[in-house]
Design a protein around this motif. Structure first.
Motif, PDB file in Angstrom:
ATOM      1  N   LYS A  29       0.820  -1.209   0.000  1.00 32.50           N
ATOM      2  CA  LYS A  29       0.000   0.000   0.000  1.00 32.50           C
ATOM      3  C   LYS A  29       0.858   1.265   0.000  1.00 32.50           C
ATOM      4  N   TYR A  32       2.022   1.900  -3.436  1.00 30.14           N
ATOM      5  CA  TYR A  32       0.891   2.379  -4.239  1.00 30.14           C
ATOM      6  C   TYR A  32       0.639   3.859  -3.980  1.00 30.14           C
ATOM      7  N   LYS A  33       0.612   4.256  -2.702  1.00 32.54           N
ATOM      8  CA  LYS A  33       0.343   5.653  -2.355  1.00 32.54           C
ATOM      9  C   LYS A  33       1.433   6.575  -2.896  1.00 32.54           C
ATOM     10  N   LEU A  36       0.962   6.809  -6.632  1.00 28.77           N
ATOM     11  CA  LEU A  36      -0.234   7.603  -6.917  1.00 28.77           C
ATOM     12  C   LEU A  36       0.068   9.091  -6.793  1.00 28.77           C
ATOM     13  N   ARG A  75      -9.064   8.824  -9.728  1.00 30.00           N
ATOM     14  CA  ARG A  75      -7.632   9.045  -9.496  1.00 30.00           C
ATOM     15  C   ARG A  75      -7.040   9.987 -10.527  1.00 30.00           C
ATOM     16  N   TRP A 232      -5.000  -1.433  -7.708  1.00 26.07           N
ATOM     17  CA  TRP A 232      -3.908  -0.489  -7.496  1.00 26.07           C
ATOM     18  C   TRP A 232      -3.031  -0.401  -8.737  1.00 26.07           C
ATOM     19  N   ARG A 235      -4.873   1.483 -11.668  1.00 27.03           N
ATOM     20  CA  ARG A 235      -4.974   2.934 -11.498  1.00 27.03           C
ATOM     21  C   ARG A 235      -3.651   3.617 -11.809  1.00 27.03           C
TER      22      ARG A 235
END
Length: 276
Positions: A29, A32-33, A36, A75, A232, A235
């Motif tokens: 995660k 991913y963050k 992003l 997103r 994830w 995106r």
């Protein structure tokens, strides 16, 4: 398959749903963050460049039901200036639109200079759902390939970039997401009778999608395939591909500040521009 050429310009082969067995994933995660944040910031810088330079783009998102188009669009737009883009969720045509050529309702949604138009489903419905469900005659959907290619060429010639992404998920993952929607009170509204009916015709849709890729993957408007079983990854991949397509032949560096602004800021506000 090797790249082909159009007017002596090389173009990659169209994407295909055949032979897809593995779906890449982002399992962490934090990673991913971080990704992003990075790609959303890049997209914001691109949007600012488009605004200053008057560029325009049409972004088409197609894909299976429950493939994650809505989540991808959230997103895409999350960090953008809301004045610089418009999202158009495309559903069945209204009574007024049904009496006109199917491209009519897309002509009047084209972006103004400096902005982006994002289509959640699009005019490709003519060769997908309208073809499979019999809303268009055989003659109508077969000639639509030529009409769509000409429409996208028209946009390209008018300096509107056309970016087309297709989100693909496996049949097992689609069924899993339908089950989640059925059993989650906050997602039940997403599961429709149309979704269930379309599921029964998945093989027919695969055939239509492959033909769509083969006949509308052009030099001015190529298709990109995004593997969407892992949300994830999908995106981030959408953001990456958008960034690459939007920056092609576009200078995204910030414009030079007007010296008059620098002078006025120093004289009237007492602040100086920091030299780098």
């Amino acid at each position: 398959m090797k790249p082909s050429t159009i007017n002596n310009v090389q173009i990659s082969p169209p994407p295909s749903l055949k032979g897809i067995h593995e779906y890449p994933a982002i399992g962490d995660k934090k990673a991913y963050k971080q990704a992003l944040k990075y790609w959303q910031t890049q997209l914001l810088h691109i949007q600012q460049a488009y605004y200053h330079q008057g560029h325009r783009a049409v972004i088409v998102l197609e894909g299976w039901d429950a493939a994650g188009k809505g989540g991808a669009i959230r997103r895409i737009t999350e960090k953008l200036d809301p004045r610089g883009y418009q999202v158009y969720p495309i559903a069945a045509p209204t009574e007024d639109e049904q009496g006109r050529h199917y491209l009519y309702r897309f002509f009047n949604k084209l972006p103004s200079p400096g902005t982006l138009a994002i289509f959640d489903r699009s005019y490709y419905g003519r060769v997908l759902v309208e073809r499979i469900e019999g809303f268009a005659t055989s003659a109508q959907w077969q000639r639509a390939y030529r009409e769509i290619n000409e429409f996208e060429q028209l946009l390209h010639d008018d300096n509107i970039k056309v970016i087309k992404l297709f989100l693909h998920i496996s049949g097992d993952e689609q069924l899993k997401r339908f089950s989640e929607r059925l059993n989650n009170p906050f997602k039940q509204w997403k599961l429709t009778e149309e979704d269930i009916r379309n599921r029964q015709k998945r093989c027919e849709y695969k055939t239509a999608i492959e033909e769509m890729f083969n006949k509308t993957h052009t030099l001015c408007a190529p298709w990109s395939l995004v593997l969407g079983d892992h949300k994830w990854f999908a995106r981030i991949e959408v953001l990456k591909q958008l960034t690459a397509a939007l920056t092609a032949n576009v200078h995204v560096e910030p414009p030079t500040l007007d010296p008059k602004i620098v002078q006025l800021a120093e004289q009237q506000l007492g602040i100086k521009q920091q030299r780098t």
